[in-house]
Design a protein around this motif. Structure first.
Motif, mmCIF file in Angstrom:
data_model
loop_
_atom_site.group_PDB
_atom_site.id
_atom_site.type_symbol
_atom_site.label_atom_id
_atom_site.label_comp_id
_atom_site.label_asym_id
_atom_site.label_seq_id
_atom_site.Cartn_x
_atom_site.Cartn_y
_atom_site.Cartn_z
ATOM 1 N N THR A 1 0.836 -1.201 0.000
ATOM 2 C CA THR A 1 0.000 0.000 0.000
ATOM 3 C C THR A 1 0.876 1.259 0.000
ATOM 4 N N ALA A 2 2.032 1.189 0.663
ATOM 5 C CA ALA A 2 2.951 2.337 0.635
ATOM 6 C C ALA A 2 3.431 2.581 -0.792
ATOM 7 N N ALA B 1 1.804 1.802 -3.515
ATOM 8 C CA ALA B 1 0.648 2.364 -4.230
ATOM 9 C C ALA B 1 0.549 3.860 -3.957
ATOM 10 N N GLY B 2 0.838 4.265 -2.734
ATOM 11 C CA GLY B 2 0.765 5.676 -2.358
ATOM 12 C C GLY B 2 2.039 6.443 -2.664
ATOM 13 N N GLU B 3 2.999 5.784 -3.335
ATOM 14 C CA GLU B 3 4.289 6.402 -3.681
ATOM 15 C C GLU B 3 4.960 6.983 -2.440
ATOM 16 N N ASP B 4 4.843 6.248 -1.337
ATOM 17 C CA ASP B 4 5.411 6.694 -0.072
ATOM 18 C C ASP B 4 6.694 5.904 0.201
ATOM 19 N N ALA B 5 7.795 6.614 0.390
ATOM 20 C CA ALA B 5 9.103 5.975 0.592
ATOM 21 C C ALA B 5 9.223 5.434 2.019
ATOM 22 N N THR C 1 -3.724 -1.755 -4.606
ATOM 23 C CA THR C 1 -4.487 -0.532 -4.853
ATOM 24 C C THR C 1 -5.987 -0.749 -4.617
#
Lengths: 453, 453
Positions: free
Chosen positions: B359-360, B362-366, B441
């Motif tokens: 999910t990270a 998917a959220g483009e979170d590093a 997603t």
């Protein structure tokens, strides 16, 4: 009619037509607007209110707002535990566990620390997990537990700490230490709900449970709090549980009872299969009850105490699932007939963690075929022709196929319930295992795909 | 000014103001409207077009619309394979595997069936998995393979079948059998793309790959197709792969090559950790190449053939991930420095299957802390202080903490890419393993929470 009049009239008519058209357009926009249900701030599975918890003689609580990460809410809780209390604990098995976990484990191994005539304390912060923070992590743990030890006049070896929140960022321990005097001054026996609120991250409700049990010559009280399965946007969910009792019991016996009941309670829940770096469960027994000490585990009083403690553990574990990220359904996966205990566990967790089973539950789809597939992939011994799948009391499939009188309607109706039991009988042996989980919804992705901010 | 004039003027002004206000309201509505991206009909990770595949001498293909479940599209494919071809296969390890899988496995064990002078065939339907259908499942398999055997004049023991779709519903095999004459008459060497389309369920693109390799005295051609990771609303995703080559090779050698390359290709991909009841990979070697037979696996020609076959397997495996349900990112998890191969595999799969990591992404979170947590929970040997986490060429964390020059901006920028490499070096040994996955997603939940219809 004068030209001027005519012009004005025309202009008015044009403008009126324009107003009418714009109004129509606006009405259209409003009608076309998709009705987006805003996610509720509280889990639909939450209990109606925080339960009334008995005060446990010998423990006092306080909460403070230290601004570790959150603003405008409490984020540190302190529990002061009386002299001579027994302390037991179980912790995450993660190989990348947090500094505070390593510290708690080291202290509990010191026999003197876990069972001593000194006082003790538990200090917990939310907003920062102090995990994967290298040597600085241990420095922070020592600073916080040291400050609490000094303020309360207890040995640092008897101060246990937990942290929950973002991984890999230094813990601003000075902010916590600055609040220790305030916390000390605010300590009160009735502060358990405040403590439950201070350890929440994105939990949607505070979690508490209690039990009273008749001991020999008096009542033994148990009260516990938990946090779990909410996320600090967007970091690791962590389960933290603190249970207090006035039972008179040794650390050794308390630890034994705790250890043998954790597999069927907290280790039998799963929200998303992601084990935290920071899970911690600590039980403190103050010995302040008027009831006789529990020394022989074969007595009725000891068995009653164990059953009551287990019930509190189970209650809190279920509350953690009910506050699972995005949860709308509470699901028991009940495996029976397994060849052995390990297989029962494998099958139960394979079903409970299957994204396809969990999304079907979210969609209220009676897709028992996915349960079959999850049994098949589990690695446990299973035989298509002895397998029975049921939803609640309804057998859906047995002897290698769906039952002759299978009713899609009845199965679908069952899925509308908020609490579900998925039964899997392997038909091979006598081992059984129940685990509890929730569904996998859009809200889970909303919570976890957000950028860190 | 006359009163009438004045009234008209006032009315006009009022109307103008009303128009202005309504326009503003409309503009506000439009601005406030959330731009909802409609899910594309085709995965954003899909190749631009189906590749040009070489014809493989000795194999012909046809597709037909039998209406097994879908209407208005092809759902059965037939491959006719020449006399004397070697056939090898690998299948799902699920303990609840489908009737057709059990049938294929039984037939491949018959030495005469897998490597015989007779002709052979593969028949595949989409729309129904014929899994968990009891004795009726085997009856359906026998009916379909028997009809194909008769129509093509090949032994039934040389007819391999696959089914993909809903679990637990009887296969309407009569519909398939009715189409067998039509399929036979339509067979053509160039029909591989039609076959790739007929086996799609909710795949968003047909999957093909090929290679040519210089054998001794001529060219060896390899062409394969796959389906996977789309769902029949809302049933089990199944991966089906069929690869054809004109190589001259024994069944025994072909099976050996297949078996030793499947772990690093198809067994190294995961979309959602849910193993199907029906995964099948079949390779047929017709022996029609002008190149010399491959008999000694130590020769350059043999090694080249194995490398080419492996490349086709890898290409198809990656395409399956790129069509993963709801996928928007293609991710390699590259584990190095593990104490042993089993640990490397455990860590890679733990990261690749972590809902929080996915999910990270998917959220483009590093959110590399979630990678640390997934390593920790894997059960493999890991040490916080020797662990290195990198995204692409960028080292984010090492020696128990994030690197001193850690840049959140640079890490976040990296996450915007469509193809990502997450590196985990355990710093303990020399074992390594790469696995491939996609992100998790909202679309995954949309696809899988839908009611069956």
């Amino acid at each position: 009619m004068a030209k001027k009049d005519k012009d004005a009239k025309e202009q008015i008519q044009k403008l009126k037509a324009r107003v009418k058209k714009l109004k129509e357009q606006l009405a259209k926009k409003d009608a076309g607007k998709k009705k987006v249900k805003k996610p509720s701030l509280v889990s639909p599975l939450a209990p109606k209110s925080f339960p009334a918890l008995p005060e446990i003689a010998g423990v006092e609580f306080a909460a403070a707002a230290a601004g570790v990460k959150y603003q405008g809410r409490t984020d540190v809780m302190l529990a002061k535990i009386c002299e001579g209390a027994a302390i037991a604990g179980v912790f995450t098995t993660s190989s990348t566990r947090a500094a505070c976990i390593l510290d708690c484990q080291a202290k509990l191994k010191l026999r003197g620390a876990a069972n001593s005539s000194d006082g003790a304390a538990i200090v917990v912060n939310s907003g920062n997990a102090n995990a994967f923070t290298g040597a600085a992590g241990q420095t922070s743990v020592e600073a916080v537990t040291g400050a609490v030890a000094e303020a309360l006049g207890v040995p640092a070896a008897r101060v246990f700490s937990s942290s929950t929140g973002v991984i890999g960022e230094p813990l601003p321990h000075d902010r916590i230490i600055a609040k220790v005097p305030e916390l000390r001054d605010a300590l009160t026996g009735g502060g358990l709900e405040l403590a439950a609120r201070a350890i929440m991250t994105t939990d949607t409700f505070p979690k508490g449970a209690s039990a009273e049990v008749a001991g020999d010559g008096g009542t033994i009280r148990i009260a516990g709090i938990a946090k779990g399965s909410g996320m600090i946007a967007p970091n690791m969910a962590t389960m933290l549980v603190y249970i207090f009792t006035d039972a008179k019991i040794s650390q050794r016996d308390l630890q034994k009872i705790l250890s043998r009941n954790v597999d069927d309670t907290f280790n039998a829940i799963t929200v998303d299969s992601d084990t935290s770096t920071s899970d911690a469960l600590i039980v403190a027994a103050t010995g302040k009850t008027e009831a006789a000490p529990i020394t022989d585990m074969r007595t009725r009083a000891a068995r009653d105490f164990e059953a009551a403690l287990r019930a509190v553990m189970m209650d809190l574990a279920h509350q953690v699932v009910k506050d699972g990220e995005g949860a709308t359904k509470f699901v028991e996966v009940r495996v029976t007939g397994a060849a052995n205990a390990a297989d029962a566990h494998k099958v139960a967790m394979s079903v409970a963690n299957s994204p396809l089973v969990k999304t079907a539950i979210a969609g209220e789809d009676a897709n028992w075929g996915r349960v079959v597939a999850a049994v098949g992939k589990s690695g446990a011994k299973a035989d298509r022709d002895t397998l029975t799948i049921s939803f609640g009391d309804m057998v859906l499939a047995e002897k290698g196929w769906r039952v002759p009188d299978y009713s899609e309607e009845a199965a679908s109706a069952y899925m509308k319930q908020q609490e579900l039991v998925i039964g899997v009988d392997l038909g091979l042996g006598r081992a059984a295992k129940s685990v509890w989980t929730c569904d996998l919804t859009h809200r889970y992705i909303d919570i976890n795909a957000d950028y860190r901010s």
